[in-house]
Write a protein that holds these residues in place. Structure first.
Motif, PDB file in Angstrom:
ATOM      1  N   ARG A   7     -15.095  -1.435 -33.896  1.00  0.00           N
ATOM      2  CA  ARG A   7     -15.120  -2.465 -32.704  1.00  0.00           C
ATOM      3  C   ARG A   7     -14.568  -3.544 -32.825  1.00  0.00           C
ATOM      4  NH1 ARG A   7     -20.309  -2.299 -29.607  1.00  0.00           N
ATOM      5  NH2 ARG A   7     -19.257  -0.745 -28.485  1.00  0.00           N
ATOM      6  N   ASP A   8     -13.520  -3.886 -32.137  1.00  0.00           N
ATOM      7  CA  ASP A   8     -12.681  -5.179 -32.009  1.00  0.00           C
ATOM      8  C   ASP A   8     -13.389  -6.111 -31.224  1.00  0.00           C
ATOM      9  OD1 ASP A   8     -10.614  -7.257 -32.487  1.00  0.00           O
ATOM     10  OD2 ASP A   8      -9.308  -6.218 -31.326  1.00  0.00           O
ATOM     11  N   HIS A   9     -13.115  -7.345 -31.345  1.00  0.00           N
ATOM     12  CA  HIS A   9     -13.798  -8.694 -30.653  1.00  0.00           C
ATOM     13  C   HIS A   9     -12.539  -9.327 -30.203  1.00  0.00           C
ATOM     14  CE1 HIS A   9     -17.100  -7.190 -32.834  1.00  0.00           C
ATOM     15  NE2 HIS A   9     -18.048  -7.804 -32.224  1.00  0.00           N
ATOM     16  N   LYS A  10     -11.888  -9.123 -28.874  1.00  0.00           N
ATOM     17  CA  LYS A  10     -10.807  -9.864 -28.517  1.00  0.00           C
ATOM     18  C   LYS A  10     -10.872 -11.035 -28.036  1.00  0.00           C
ATOM     19  CE  LYS A  10      -7.561  -6.027 -28.023  1.00  0.00           C
ATOM     20  NZ  LYS A  10      -8.211  -4.447 -27.789  1.00  0.00           N
ATOM     21  N   ARG A  11     -11.810 -11.428 -27.163  1.00  0.00           N
ATOM     22  CA  ARG A  11     -11.958 -12.396 -26.442  1.00  0.00           C
ATOM     23  C   ARG A  11     -12.195 -13.754 -27.668  1.00  0.00           C
ATOM     24  NH1 ARG A  11     -12.296 -12.789 -20.960  1.00  0.00           N
ATOM     25  NH2 ARG A  11     -12.173 -10.807 -20.089  1.00  0.00           N
TER      26      ARG A  11
ATOM     27  N   THR B 220      -7.359 -12.498 -27.476  1.00  0.00           N
ATOM     28  CA  THR B 220      -6.470 -12.816 -28.935  1.00  0.00           C
ATOM     29  C   THR B 220      -6.001 -11.603 -29.259  1.00  0.00           C
ATOM     30  OG1 THR B 220      -8.517 -12.539 -30.156  1.00  0.00           O
ATOM     31  CG2 THR B 220      -8.168 -14.662 -28.995  1.00  0.00           C
ATOM     32  N   GLY B 221      -5.363 -11.727 -30.405  1.00  0.00           N
ATOM     33  CA  GLY B 221      -5.050 -10.318 -31.345  1.00  0.00           C
ATOM     34  C   GLY B 221      -6.372  -9.831 -31.779  1.00  0.00           C
ATOM     35  N   GLY B 222      -7.239 -10.632 -31.713  1.00  0.00           N
ATOM     36  CA  GLY B 222      -8.671 -10.048 -32.357  1.00  0.00           C
ATOM     37  C   GLY B 222      -9.293 -11.129 -33.247  1.00  0.00           C
TER      38      GLY B 222
ATOM     39  N   LEU C  38      -2.490   6.597 -35.101  1.00  0.00           N
ATOM     40  CA  LEU C  38      -2.406   6.322 -33.591  1.00  0.00           C
ATOM     41  C   LEU C  38      -3.815   5.839 -33.299  1.00  0.00           C
ATOM     42  CD1 LEU C  38      -1.622   7.063 -30.842  1.00  0.00           C
ATOM     43  CD2 LEU C  38      -3.248   9.154 -31.102  1.00  0.00           C
ATOM     44  N   TYR C  39      -3.905   4.717 -32.597  1.00  0.00           N
ATOM     45  CA  TYR C  39      -5.157   3.749 -32.083  1.00  0.00           C
ATOM     46  C   TYR C  39      -5.324   3.869 -30.817  1.00  0.00           C
ATOM     47  CZ  TYR C  39      -7.419  -0.917 -31.549  1.00  0.00           C
ATOM     48  OH  TYR C  39      -8.074  -1.828 -31.034  1.00  0.00           O
ATOM     49  N   ALA C  40      -6.454   4.676 -30.549  1.00  0.00           N
ATOM     50  CA  ALA C  40      -7.018   4.602 -29.094  1.00  0.00           C
ATOM     51  C   ALA C  40      -7.953   3.536 -29.002  1.00  0.00           C
ATOM     52  CB  ALA C  40      -7.544   5.927 -28.642  1.00  0.00           C
TER      53      ALA C  40
ATOM     54  N   PHE D 231      -2.961   2.444 -26.151  1.00  0.00           N
ATOM     55  CA  PHE D 231      -2.619   2.914 -27.320  1.00  0.00           C
ATOM     56  C   PHE D 231      -2.093   1.938 -28.343  1.00  0.00           C
ATOM     57  CE2 PHE D 231      -2.678   7.124 -24.957  1.00  0.00           C
ATOM     58  CZ  PHE D 231      -3.927   7.749 -25.400  1.00  0.00           C
ATOM     59  N   ASN D 232      -2.106   2.070 -29.661  1.00  0.00           N
ATOM     60  CA  ASN D 232      -1.595   1.508 -30.516  1.00  0.00           C
ATOM     61  C   ASN D 232      -0.777   2.393 -31.317  1.00  0.00           C
ATOM     62  OD1 ASN D 232      -1.905  -1.382 -29.419  1.00  0.00           O
ATOM     63  ND2 ASN D 232      -3.742  -1.347 -30.372  1.00  0.00           N
ATOM     64  N   VAL D 233       0.364   2.074 -32.164  1.00  0.00           N
ATOM     65  CA  VAL D 233       0.727   3.076 -32.941  1.00  0.00           C
ATOM     66  C   VAL D 233       0.791   2.556 -34.405  1.00  0.00           C
ATOM     67  CG1 VAL D 233       2.129   4.203 -31.025  1.00  0.00           C
ATOM     68  CG2 VAL D 233       3.120   2.237 -32.521  1.00  0.00           C
ATOM     69  N   ARG D 234      -0.251   2.090 -35.013  1.00  0.00           N
ATOM     70  CA  ARG D 234      -0.439   1.376 -36.145  1.00  0.00           C
ATOM     71  C   ARG D 234      -1.927   1.123 -36.085  1.00  0.00           C
ATOM     72  NH1 ARG D 234      -2.278  -3.008 -33.783  1.00  0.00           N
ATOM     73  NH2 ARG D 234      -1.348  -3.590 -31.720  1.00  0.00           N
ATOM     74  N   PHE D 235      -2.176   0.696 -37.209  1.00  0.00           N
ATOM     75  CA  PHE D 235      -3.703   0.213 -37.663  1.00  0.00           C
ATOM     76  C   PHE D 235      -3.986  -1.122 -36.952  1.00  0.00           C
ATOM     77  CE2 PHE D 235      -3.516   2.395 -41.708  1.00  0.00           C
ATOM     78  CZ  PHE D 235      -4.896   3.090 -41.550  1.00  0.00           C
ATOM     79  N   GLY D 236      -5.326  -1.072 -36.306  1.00  0.00           N
ATOM     80  CA  GLY D 236      -5.684  -2.355 -35.695  1.00  0.00           C
ATOM     81  C   GLY D 236      -5.626  -3.520 -36.470  1.00  0.00           C
ATOM     82  N   ASP D 237      -5.476  -4.794 -36.087  1.00  0.00           N
ATOM     83  CA  ASP D 237      -5.642  -6.047 -36.998  1.00  0.00           C
ATOM     84  C   ASP D 237      -6.626  -6.805 -36.105  1.00  0.00           C
ATOM     85  OD1 ASP D 237      -5.575  -8.125 -38.352  1.00  0.00           O
ATOM     86  OD2 ASP D 237      -3.355  -8.254 -38.848  1.00  0.00           O
ATOM     87  N   PRO D 238      -7.872  -7.093 -36.458  1.00  0.00           N
ATOM     88  CA  PRO D 238      -8.447  -6.824 -37.908  1.00  0.00           C
ATOM     89  C   PRO D 238      -9.091  -5.536 -38.202  1.00  0.00           C
ATOM     90  CG  PRO D 238      -9.775  -8.002 -36.302  1.00  0.00           C
ATOM     91  CD  PRO D 238      -8.557  -7.791 -35.526  1.00  0.00           C
ATOM     92  N   GLU D 239      -9.068  -4.520 -37.249  1.00  0.00           N
ATOM     93  CA  GLU D 239     -10.014  -3.319 -37.475  1.00  0.00           C
ATOM     94  C   GLU D 239      -9.656  -2.826 -39.018  1.00  0.00           C
ATOM     95  OE1 GLU D 239      -8.520  -4.008 -34.871  1.00  0.00           O
ATOM     96  OE2 GLU D 239      -9.181  -3.100 -33.205  1.00  0.00           O
ATOM     97  N   CYS D 240      -8.147  -2.744 -39.459  1.00  0.00           N
ATOM     98  CA  CYS D 240      -8.096  -2.387 -40.499  1.00  0.00           C
ATOM     99  C   CYS D 240      -8.806  -2.732 -41.689  1.00  0.00           C
ATOM    100  CB  CYS D 240      -6.515  -2.688 -40.683  1.00  0.00           C
ATOM    101  SG  CYS D 240      -5.606  -1.656 -42.296  1.00  0.00           S
TER     102      CYS D 240
HETATM  103  N1  GLY Z   1      -7.137  -5.521 -32.842  1.00  0.00           N
HETATM  104  C1  GLY Z   1      -6.445  -4.951 -31.878  1.00  0.00           C
HETATM  105  C2  GLY Z   1      -4.927  -4.782 -32.291  1.00  0.00           C
HETATM  106  O1  GLY Z   1      -4.615  -4.736 -33.263  1.00  0.00           O
HETATM  107  O2  GLY Z   1      -4.309  -4.551 -31.312  1.00  0.00           O
END
Ligand code: GLY
Ligand code: AMP
Length: 417
Positions: free
Chosen positions: A206-210, A220-222, A263-265, A279-288
């Motif tokens: 789980r990301d926290h985007k706000r 935000t980016g996360g 693949l990031y859903a 979808f993102n096509v890479r690791f999430g930042d900061p999920e990674c």
């Molecule tokens: N944390 C969301 C993203 O990397 O797009």
């Protein structure tokens, strides 16, 4: 083997940490210096560098080089890479492509339409608002996570449409906008390794985007992430794999663009089931960052297998408990930031707690660590459970000081999904 890592943020610091630790890797090459990450920084076109250095694997962190065809060019030179081709990367680089693809393959998502004409976009937004559920306006192309406006009122929706289509706020990326139904429910990210045939989901995140606590303020980016997510059962992850991730891999293969890479859903768990937001096509930042902290085996064989189209028929091993990443930002983020403030109090890493740098650089002689971006660093800790992981991550944050430092205090504090 030499591995070349593309990108210089917190995601890449976490990836680079695990790659450099791999017994398969003799040398880590970096396109960007990352404080505290052992590796040789290389200049020039990454394709030429990879070919000249005999690189055995290129790991691509950010989406932009993928959308620009870096992996296509590496393939022409016979260099294996973790990441999709430009055609497959359209799942992220064009929201209009992603939405139409989902419709073609029966993948559940919010109802949508795409518009280049402001009057048509306004009419579509007003029609959705008349149903009473709210509307979301999105720039079609890559906008660094900032091209999305959730609007409950016509005025906000119209402002967002006009900013993108008339004022050109997102440049080319905002030449078309998606108008979509606002969905309600907890958010979930499921990231999978894909080899063109199969999708192997990693721990749910789980990301926290706000920007601010209680999900207030701009996107935000996360601002932080946790994994796994309380209440998200293996059954739910399996449902996401079967209904979303595997159909993407099957659909892309059927359309002649096999999806290899990450693949990031991004999902919302509605009462009617999971729906795809993006979808993102890479690791999430900061999920990674928490994912790399939780992974209980060497990621490099997995990355090589994904690149080669040979993922094993199993899921990766994970450490017990949970991990939490709290992002420390410059107080003006997501607006423009000045940078240049000294960073102090960064602790030595341990097996369960470490800091990954994003907007930070070493400068001067002797080198000092200075802020150099909106998201400065991520403090990541693992614990026996999420509560302990949170406590440890916030203990790291409390010890780190730089002028203007700000962070959310509620990362991982939300309820179960
Ligand atoms: N944390 C969301 C993203 O990397 O797009
Ligand atoms: P995206 O870049 O598409 O993931 O959107 C960024 C954020 O906007 C998401 O993480 C959600 O919080 C929110 N969002 C996007 N689409 C929707 C939607 N259809 N309904 C509700 N919230 C959304």
């Amino acid at each position: 083997m030499k591995v070349l890592l593309i990108g210089g943020g917190g995601r890449e610091h976490a990836l680079g940490w695990r790659i450099a630790d791999s017994p398969l890797v003799d040398e880590l090459l970096l396109t960007d210096p990352i404080p505290g990450l052992p590796g040789r920084v290389v200049a020039g076109d990454p394709v030429e560098v990879a070919a000249a250095e005999g690189v055995g694997l290129v790991v691509v962190g950010p989406e932009k080089p993928l959308a620009e065809g870096l992996v296509d060019r590496l393939a022409e030179r016979g260099v294996p890479a973790l990441g999709p081709t430009a055609a497959a990367a359209r799942l992220e680089s064009s929201k209009a492509f992603a939405k139409a693809f989902m419709d073609r393959h029966g993948i559940p998502t919010a109802r949508w339409s795409v518009h280049a004409d402001p009057a048509e976009a306004r009419a579509a937004a007003e029609a959705l608002l008349a149903e009473g559920g709210g509307v979301v306006i999105k720039a079609d192309g890559l906008a660094g996570g900032k091209g999305v406006v959730v609007a409950d009122h016509a005025a906000d929706a119209i402002d967002a449409i006009d900013e993108a289509l008339l004022d050109g706020r997102f440049g080319e990326a905002g030449r078309r906008v998606i108008v979509e139904e606002r969905l309600r429910g907890p958010e979930l990210s499921v990231i999978a390794l894909c080899d063109g045939r199969r999708a192997v989901p990693l721990l749910p995140c789980r990301d926290h985007k706000r920007r601010f606590d209680e999900d207030r303020g701009p996107n935000t980016g996360g601002m932080g992430a946790i994994c796994p997510v309380p209440g998200v059962t293996p059954g739910l992850v399996e449902r996401v794999r079967a209904r979303v991730l595997q159909p993407v891999v099957d659909g892309m293969a059927a359309e002649g663009h096999p999806f290899r890479g990450v693949l990031y859903a991004g999902l919302i768990l509605t009462t009617a089931g999971p729906r795809v937001l993006e979808f993102n096509v890479r690791f999430g930042d900061p999920e990674c960052q928490p994912l790399m902290m939780m992974l209980d085996e060497d990621p490099v064989p997995w990355f090589l297998a994904a690149a080669a189209g040979e993922l094993p028929e199993r899921t990766p091993r994970w450490r017990p408990g949970a991990a939490c990443c709290v992002v420390m930002v410059d107080g003006d983020y997501p607006g423009p930031v000045a940078g240049g403030a000294p960073i102090e109090g960064v602790p030595e890493p341990t097996g369960d707690a470490r800091v990954f740098f994003a907007g930070a650089r070493l400068s001067g002689d002797p080198p000092r660590l200075l802020t150099a971006g909106g998201r400065v660093l991520g403090a990541v800790a693992r614990g026996a459970d999420l509560a302990e992981a949170r406590r440890r991550a916030y203990a790291l944050v409390e010890g780190i000081r730089f002028a203007g430092a700000a962070w959310r205090t509620d990362i991982g504090a939300g309820g179960a999904a």
